[in-house]
Scaffold this motif. Structure first.
Motif, PDB file in Angstrom:
ATOM      1  N   GLY A  22       0.979  -1.000   0.089  1.00  0.00           N
ATOM      2  CA  GLY A  22      -0.216   0.074   0.158  1.00  0.00           C
ATOM      3  C   GLY A  22       0.434   0.966   0.173  1.00  0.00           C
ATOM      4  N   SER A  23       1.782   1.386   0.222  1.00  0.00           N
ATOM      5  CA  SER A  23       2.836   2.224   0.682  1.00  0.00           C
ATOM      6  C   SER A  23       3.841   2.694  -0.383  1.00  0.00           C
ATOM      7  CB  SER A  23       3.767   2.307   2.071  1.00  0.00           C
ATOM      8  OG  SER A  23       4.568   1.176   1.442  1.00  0.00           O
ATOM      9  N   GLU A  24       3.469   1.819  -1.997  1.00  0.00           N
ATOM     10  CA  GLU A  24       4.910   1.552  -2.695  1.00  0.00           C
ATOM     11  C   GLU A  24       4.482   2.948  -3.603  1.00  0.00           C
ATOM     12  OE1 GLU A  24       6.767  -1.730  -3.700  1.00  0.00           O
ATOM     13  OE2 GLU A  24       5.058  -2.658  -3.295  1.00  0.00           O
ATOM     14  N   ASP A  25       5.360   3.618  -4.416  1.00  0.00           N
ATOM     15  CA  ASP A  25       5.016   4.916  -4.793  1.00  0.00           C
ATOM     16  C   ASP A  25       4.911   4.596  -6.869  1.00  0.00           C
ATOM     17  OD1 ASP A  25       5.413   6.907  -6.854  1.00  0.00           O
ATOM     18  OD2 ASP A  25       6.041   8.090  -5.184  1.00  0.00           O
ATOM     19  N   ILE A  26       3.448   4.545  -7.219  1.00  0.00           N
ATOM     20  CA  ILE A  26       3.100   3.416  -8.614  1.00  0.00           C
ATOM     21  C   ILE A  26       3.787   4.619  -9.553  1.00  0.00           C
ATOM     22  CG2 ILE A  26       1.141   1.897  -7.658  1.00  0.00           C
ATOM     23  CD1 ILE A  26      -0.016   3.841  -8.716  1.00  0.00           C
ATOM     24  N   PHE A  27       4.208   5.506  -9.293  1.00  0.00           N
ATOM     25  CA  PHE A  27       4.353   6.580 -10.460  1.00  0.00           C
ATOM     26  C   PHE A  27       6.015   6.223 -10.770  1.00  0.00           C
ATOM     27  CE2 PHE A  27       0.155   8.621  -9.772  1.00  0.00           C
ATOM     28  CZ  PHE A  27       0.338   8.783 -10.452  1.00  0.00           C
ATOM     29  N   SER A  28       6.661   6.375  -9.132  1.00  0.00           N
ATOM     30  CA  SER A  28       8.997   6.296  -9.392  1.00  0.00           C
ATOM     31  C   SER A  28       8.709   4.865 -10.058  1.00  0.00           C
ATOM     32  CB  SER A  28       8.911   6.032  -8.291  1.00  0.00           C
ATOM     33  OG  SER A  28       8.165   5.542  -7.028  1.00  0.00           O
ATOM     34  N   LEU A  29       7.564   3.795  -9.714  1.00  0.00           N
ATOM     35  CA  LEU A  29       8.015   2.789 -10.015  1.00  0.00           C
ATOM     36  C   LEU A  29       7.471   2.272 -11.550  1.00  0.00           C
ATOM     37  CD1 LEU A  29       6.545   0.769  -7.182  1.00  0.00           C
ATOM     38  CD2 LEU A  29       8.825   0.817  -8.025  1.00  0.00           C
ATOM     39  N   GLY A  30       7.154   3.191 -12.634  1.00  0.00           N
ATOM     40  CA  GLY A  30       6.663   2.850 -13.288  1.00  0.00           C
ATOM     41  C   GLY A  30       5.589   2.161 -13.969  1.00  0.00           C
ATOM     42  N   PHE A  31       4.611   2.397 -12.811  1.00  0.00           N
ATOM     43  CA  PHE A  31       3.415   1.848 -13.524  1.00  0.00           C
ATOM     44  C   PHE A  31       2.755   3.331 -14.192  1.00  0.00           C
ATOM     45  CE2 PHE A  31       4.457  -1.052  -9.984  1.00  0.00           C
ATOM     46  CZ  PHE A  31       5.016  -2.605 -10.656  1.00  0.00           C
ATOM     47  N   VAL A  32       2.829   3.760 -13.923  1.00  0.00           N
ATOM     48  CA  VAL A  32       2.002   5.141 -14.381  1.00  0.00           C
ATOM     49  C   VAL A  32       1.735   5.633 -15.268  1.00  0.00           C
ATOM     50  CG1 VAL A  32      -0.121   6.781 -13.251  1.00  0.00           C
ATOM     51  CG2 VAL A  32       0.622   4.800 -11.813  1.00  0.00           C
ATOM     52  N   ASN A  33       1.063   5.500 -16.529  1.00  0.00           N
ATOM     53  CA  ASN A  33       1.339   6.905 -17.865  1.00  0.00           C
ATOM     54  C   ASN A  33       0.189   7.194 -17.566  1.00  0.00           C
ATOM     55  OD1 ASN A  33      -0.869   5.479 -19.040  1.00  0.00           O
ATOM     56  ND2 ASN A  33       0.933   4.483 -20.171  1.00  0.00           N
ATOM     57  N   SER A  34       0.007   8.299 -18.537  1.00  0.00           N
ATOM     58  CA  SER A  34      -1.209   9.933 -18.331  1.00  0.00           C
ATOM     59  C   SER A  34      -2.646   8.515 -18.515  1.00  0.00           C
ATOM     60  CB  SER A  34      -1.126  10.721 -19.479  1.00  0.00           C
ATOM     61  OG  SER A  34      -0.665  10.453 -20.575  1.00  0.00           O
ATOM     62  N   LEU A  35      -2.094   7.819 -19.239  1.00  0.00           N
ATOM     63  CA  LEU A  35      -3.443   7.461 -19.483  1.00  0.00           C
ATOM     64  C   LEU A  35      -4.084   6.031 -18.393  1.00  0.00           C
ATOM     65  CD1 LEU A  35      -5.794   6.088 -21.610  1.00  0.00           C
ATOM     66  CD2 LEU A  35      -4.295   4.012 -22.816  1.00  0.00           C
ATOM     67  N   PHE A  36      -3.297   5.267 -17.830  1.00  0.00           N
ATOM     68  CA  PHE A  36      -3.492   4.730 -16.620  1.00  0.00           C
ATOM     69  C   PHE A  36      -3.741   5.677 -15.428  1.00  0.00           C
ATOM     70  CE2 PHE A  36      -3.168   1.960 -12.901  1.00  0.00           C
ATOM     71  CZ  PHE A  36      -3.618   1.632 -12.679  1.00  0.00           C
ATOM     72  N   ALA A  37      -3.541   7.071 -15.632  1.00  0.00           N
ATOM     73  CA  ALA A  37      -3.659   7.740 -14.485  1.00  0.00           C
ATOM     74  C   ALA A  37      -5.363   8.205 -14.409  1.00  0.00           C
ATOM     75  CB  ALA A  37      -2.835   8.968 -14.373  1.00  0.00           C
ATOM     76  N   MET A  38      -5.837   8.186 -15.509  1.00  0.00           N
ATOM     77  CA  MET A  38      -7.686   8.637 -16.111  1.00  0.00           C
ATOM     78  C   MET A  38      -7.853   7.468 -15.749  1.00  0.00           C
ATOM     79  SD  MET A  38      -7.374  11.447 -16.153  1.00  0.00           S
ATOM     80  CE  MET A  38      -8.899  11.596 -16.269  1.00  0.00           C
TER      81      MET A  38
END
Length: 80
Positions: A22-38
């Protein structure tokens, strides 16, 4: 805890090899791009029956499953 698990389930459904806490940063791990964020915002709104206000659309509210769960809890308390 249940909110966090549902959010983690959504993320790992898209990235099956990811083993996230629950505490891992999904942005810094590379899981999130702009489409996935939406997609993540839409999932949160639909799954929990809330509307994420524009002022809450900040990266810090979506950085971890814990921060997403906190956002959901805040919005649920506003609508209750």
């Amino acid at each position: 805890m249940e909110i966090r698990q549902r959010v983690l389930g959504f993320i790992t459904a898209r990235f099956p090899l990811a083993e996230l806490t629950g505490s891992e940063d999904i942005f810094s791990l590379g899981f999130v791009n702009s489409l996935f964020a939406m997609e993540l915002v839409m999932f949160v709104e639909k799954e929990f029956g809330i509307t994420v206000p524009n002022e809450a659309l900040r990266i810090d509210n979506f950085r971890t499953a814990d921060s997403i769960a906190a956002l959901v809890q805040r919005q649920l308390s506003v609508t209750a």
